[in-house]
Motif scaffolding. Structure first.
Motif, PDB file in Angstrom:
ATOM      1  N   LEU A  33       0.826  -1.207   0.000  1.00  0.00           N
ATOM      2  CA  LEU A  33       0.000   0.000   0.000  1.00  0.00           C
ATOM      3  C   LEU A  33       0.857   1.254   0.000  1.00  0.00           C
ATOM      4  CD1 LEU A  33      -2.802  -0.786   2.633  1.00  0.00           C
ATOM      5  CD2 LEU A  33      -2.950  -0.894   0.131  1.00  0.00           C
ATOM      6  N   THR A  34       0.330   2.298  -0.577  1.00  0.00           N
ATOM      7  CA  THR A  34       0.949   3.616  -0.462  1.00  0.00           C
ATOM      8  C   THR A  34       0.489   4.233   0.857  1.00  0.00           C
ATOM      9  OG1 THR A  34      -0.920   4.761  -1.478  1.00  0.00           O
ATOM     10  CG2 THR A  34       0.812   3.923  -2.975  1.00  0.00           C
ATOM     11  N   ASP A  35       1.121   5.316   1.269  1.00  0.00           N
ATOM     12  CA  ASP A  35       0.683   6.009   2.480  1.00  0.00           C
ATOM     13  C   ASP A  35      -0.778   6.446   2.353  1.00  0.00           C
ATOM     14  OD1 ASP A  35       3.162   5.687   3.697  1.00  0.00           O
ATOM     15  OD2 ASP A  35       3.866   7.690   3.154  1.00  0.00           O
ATOM     16  N   GLY A  36      -1.135   6.944   1.191  1.00  0.00           N
ATOM     17  CA  GLY A  36      -2.516   7.376   0.967  1.00  0.00           C
ATOM     18  C   GLY A  36      -3.506   6.230   1.080  1.00  0.00           C
ATOM     19  N   GLN A  37      -3.171   5.082   0.505  1.00  0.00           N
ATOM     20  CA  GLN A  37      -4.056   3.923   0.603  1.00  0.00           C
ATOM     21  C   GLN A  37      -4.161   3.437   2.042  1.00  0.00           C
ATOM     22  OE1 GLN A  37      -1.916   1.605  -2.346  1.00  0.00           O
ATOM     23  NE2 GLN A  37      -3.733   1.585  -3.670  1.00  0.00           N
ATOM     24  N   SER A  48      -9.166   2.683   8.842  1.00  0.00           N
ATOM     25  CA  SER A  48      -8.174   2.538   7.772  1.00  0.00           C
ATOM     26  C   SER A  48      -7.173   1.481   8.212  1.00  0.00           C
ATOM     27  CB  SER A  48      -7.447   3.862   7.525  1.00  0.00           C
ATOM     28  OG  SER A  48      -6.617   4.179   8.628  1.00  0.00           O
ATOM     29  N   ILE A  49      -6.458   0.921   7.267  1.00  0.00           N
ATOM     30  CA  ILE A  49      -5.466  -0.102   7.614  1.00  0.00           C
ATOM     31  C   ILE A  49      -4.364   0.498   8.478  1.00  0.00           C
ATOM     32  CG2 ILE A  49      -3.663  -1.599   6.654  1.00  0.00           C
ATOM     33  CD1 ILE A  49      -5.669  -2.285   4.415  1.00  0.00           C
ATOM     34  N   GLY A  50      -3.858   1.674   8.104  1.00  0.00           N
ATOM     35  CA  GLY A  50      -2.836   2.320   8.927  1.00  0.00           C
ATOM     36  C   GLY A  50      -3.343   2.598  10.328  1.00  0.00           C
ATOM     37  N   GLY A  51      -4.576   3.068  10.438  1.00  0.00           N
ATOM     38  CA  GLY A  51      -5.161   3.353  11.745  1.00  0.00           C
ATOM     39  C   GLY A  51      -5.334   2.100  12.589  1.00  0.00           C
ATOM     40  N   LEU A  52      -5.728   1.001  11.961  1.00  0.00           N
ATOM     41  CA  LEU A  52      -5.888  -0.262  12.694  1.00  0.00           C
ATOM     42  C   LEU A  52      -4.546  -0.784  13.201  1.00  0.00           C
ATOM     43  CD1 LEU A  52      -8.558  -1.938  10.432  1.00  0.00           C
ATOM     44  CD2 LEU A  52      -8.851  -1.324  12.847  1.00  0.00           C
ATOM     45  N   ILE A  53      -3.519  -0.686  12.375  1.00  0.00           N
ATOM     46  CA  ILE A  53      -2.195  -1.146  12.803  1.00  0.00           C
ATOM     47  C   ILE A  53      -1.675  -0.259  13.929  1.00  0.00           C
ATOM     48  CG2 ILE A  53       0.223  -1.437  12.074  1.00  0.00           C
ATOM     49  CD1 ILE A  53      -0.951  -2.307   9.310  1.00  0.00           C
ATOM     50  N   LYS A  54      -1.881   1.046  13.815  1.00  0.00           N
ATOM     51  CA  LYS A  54      -1.478   1.962  14.885  1.00  0.00           C
ATOM     52  C   LYS A  54      -2.219   1.614  16.180  1.00  0.00           C
ATOM     53  CE  LYS A  54      -1.082   6.512  14.272  1.00  0.00           C
ATOM     54  NZ  LYS A  54      -1.440   7.928  14.154  1.00  0.00           N
ATOM     55  N   HIS A  55      -3.520   1.376  16.078  1.00  0.00           N
ATOM     56  CA  HIS A  55      -4.323   1.011  17.248  1.00  0.00           C
ATOM     57  C   HIS A  55      -3.819  -0.286  17.881  1.00  0.00           C
ATOM     58  CE1 HIS A  55      -7.785   0.371  19.835  1.00  0.00           C
ATOM     59  NE2 HIS A  55      -7.918  -0.826  19.278  1.00  0.00           N
ATOM     60  N   PRO A  78       2.652  13.598  14.140  1.00  0.00           N
ATOM     61  CA  PRO A  78       1.916  14.087  12.967  1.00  0.00           C
ATOM     62  C   PRO A  78       2.548  13.565  11.674  1.00  0.00           C
ATOM     63  CG  PRO A  78       3.276  15.824  13.895  1.00  0.00           C
ATOM     64  CD  PRO A  78       3.408  14.633  14.811  1.00  0.00           C
ATOM     65  N   ASP A  79       1.722  13.443  10.671  1.00  0.00           N
ATOM     66  CA  ASP A  79       2.189  13.041   9.337  1.00  0.00           C
ATOM     67  C   ASP A  79       2.958  11.722   9.335  1.00  0.00           C
ATOM     68  OD1 ASP A  79       1.080  15.404   8.297  1.00  0.00           O
ATOM     69  OD2 ASP A  79       2.894  16.512   8.822  1.00  0.00           O
ATOM     70  N   GLU A  80       2.458  10.741  10.083  1.00  0.00           N
ATOM     71  CA  GLU A  80       3.112   9.433  10.071  1.00  0.00           C
ATOM     72  C   GLU A  80       2.962   8.781   8.705  1.00  0.00           C
ATOM     73  OE1 GLU A  80       0.856   7.719  13.314  1.00  0.00           O
ATOM     74  OE2 GLU A  80       2.726   7.468  14.418  1.00  0.00           O
ATOM     75  N   THR A  81       3.978   8.075   8.320  1.00  0.00           N
ATOM     76  CA  THR A  81       3.913   7.277   7.105  1.00  0.00           C
ATOM     77  C   THR A  81       3.515   5.856   7.495  1.00  0.00           C
ATOM     78  OG1 THR A  81       6.205   6.558   7.244  1.00  0.00           O
ATOM     79  CG2 THR A  81       5.769   8.644   6.057  1.00  0.00           C
ATOM     80  N   LEU A  82       3.162   5.069   6.515  1.00  0.00           N
ATOM     81  CA  LEU A  82       2.872   3.664   6.775  1.00  0.00           C
ATOM     82  C   LEU A  82       4.101   2.980   7.355  1.00  0.00           C
ATOM     83  CD1 LEU A  82       1.077   1.185   6.673  1.00  0.00           C
ATOM     84  CD2 LEU A  82       1.693   0.922   4.250  1.00  0.00           C
ATOM     85  N   ALA A  83       5.276   3.317   6.850  1.00  0.00           N
ATOM     86  CA  ALA A  83       6.518   2.737   7.383  1.00  0.00           C
ATOM     87  C   ALA A  83       6.687   3.084   8.864  1.00  0.00           C
ATOM     88  CB  ALA A  83       7.720   3.224   6.576  1.00  0.00           C
ATOM     89  N   ASP A  84       6.355   4.314   9.259  1.00  0.00           N
ATOM     90  CA  ASP A  84       6.430   4.711  10.673  1.00  0.00           C
ATOM     91  C   ASP A  84       5.489   3.866  11.528  1.00  0.00           C
ATOM     92  OD1 ASP A  84       8.203   6.831  10.054  1.00  0.00           O
ATOM     93  OD2 ASP A  84       6.556   8.281   9.875  1.00  0.00           O
ATOM     94  N   VAL A 190     -16.419   6.386  -2.001  1.00  0.00           N
ATOM     95  CA  VAL A 190     -15.918   6.522  -0.640  1.00  0.00           C
ATOM     96  C   VAL A 190     -14.633   7.309  -0.675  1.00  0.00           C
ATOM     97  CG1 VAL A 190     -15.043   5.273   1.355  1.00  0.00           C
ATOM     98  CG2 VAL A 190     -16.965   4.361   0.089  1.00  0.00           C
ATOM     99  N   VAL A 191     -14.539   8.348   0.117  1.00  0.00           N
ATOM    100  CA  VAL A 191     -13.342   9.175   0.169  1.00  0.00           C
ATOM    101  C   VAL A 191     -12.469   8.676   1.304  1.00  0.00           C
ATOM    102  CG1 VAL A 191     -12.457  11.487   0.490  1.00  0.00           C
ATOM    103  CG2 VAL A 191     -14.567  11.140  -0.768  1.00  0.00           C
ATOM    104  N   GLY A 192     -11.193   8.420   1.036  1.00  0.00           N
ATOM    105  CA  GLY A 192     -10.279   7.916   2.057  1.00  0.00           C
ATOM    106  C   GLY A 192      -9.703   9.009   2.913  1.00  0.00           C
ATOM    107  N   ARG A 193      -9.172   8.574   4.051  1.00  0.00           N
ATOM    108  CA  ARG A 193      -8.515   9.494   4.985  1.00  0.00           C
ATOM    109  C   ARG A 193      -7.083   9.097   5.161  1.00  0.00           C
ATOM    110  NH1 ARG A 193     -13.077  11.298   8.966  1.00  0.00           N
ATOM    111  NH2 ARG A 193     -14.717  10.983   7.521  1.00  0.00           N
TER     112      ARG A 193
END
Length: 193
Positions: A33-37, A48-55, A78-84, A190-193
């Motif tokens: 995935l890209t950061d946006g995805q 979002s997938i990033g949000g779930l992994i962070k959680h 702020p401005d975390e990347t998926l890699a972060d 659906v608009v992503g976040r």
């Protein structure tokens, strides 16, 4: 690595192996995935997938802190990347694993925090064993959410993602490959976040 948890010899190994397996599946939903995805809320919810992994990483930190009977502040970036996010999740997992390895008895008491509405007031303590079972449940639940979101983003499913992420030999699953098709979520509006 296979698609299932390895054989286990004892309770501690079983609990930690199943937790590691669920973590692996959750991380795989982010493969390619890209950061946006990773920020996209591609289903009916705002997840979002990033949000779930962070959680999931924050949950591990919270429960590990309870086992250690310590408290740390929540660190926001702020401005975390998926890699972060993936790196923070890996750190949380390593810390959990190290703490659990140092616990002599899985029956060790873990105090239940007071004043939290979803924790039962009548229960004074859980065990480390209970905490591990809860982490497995929490990770699996959010892994399922992430599966649905990922399939909504680009149609990818778990085993082809694992096959691609881990370079499995290919007798059963065609490893996932990046497609430049329009994501299903964009087609449905659906608009992503």
């Amino acid at each position: 690595m296979p698609g299932y948890a390895p054989p286990v010899a004892d309770e501690r190994t079983a609990l930690t192996a199943y937790l590691a397996h669920q973590r692996r599946a959750l991380r795989a939903t982010a493969h390619g995935l890209t950061d946006g995805q990773a920020r996209m809320a591609a289903s009916a919810s705002e997840l979002s997938i990033g949000g779930l992994i962070k959680h999931a990483g924050r949950c591990e930190d919270f429960w590990t802190d309870l086992v250690l009977q310590q408290q740390r502040g929540l660190q926001r970036k702020p401005d975390e990347t998926l890699a972060d996010v993936l790196a923070a999740y890996a750190e949380a997992a390593e810390r959990t694993d190290a703490v659990i390895a140092g616990v002599g008895d899985l029956g060790q008491a873990v105090p239940v925090p007071r004043g939290v509405p979803w924790f039962p007031e009548e229960v004074g303590e859980w065990s480390v064993r209970w905490v591990l079972l809860h982490l497995i449940e929490e990770t699996a639940r959010h892994g399922g959410h992430a599966d649905v979101i990922r399939e909504s983003i680009d149609g990818a499913t778990l085993y082809p993602l694992l096959a691609a992420a881990e370079a499995w030999p290919d007798p059963w699953f065609q490893p996932w490959e990046r497609s430049f098709k329009t994501p299903v979520s964009m087609i449905s509006g659906v608009v992503g976040r």
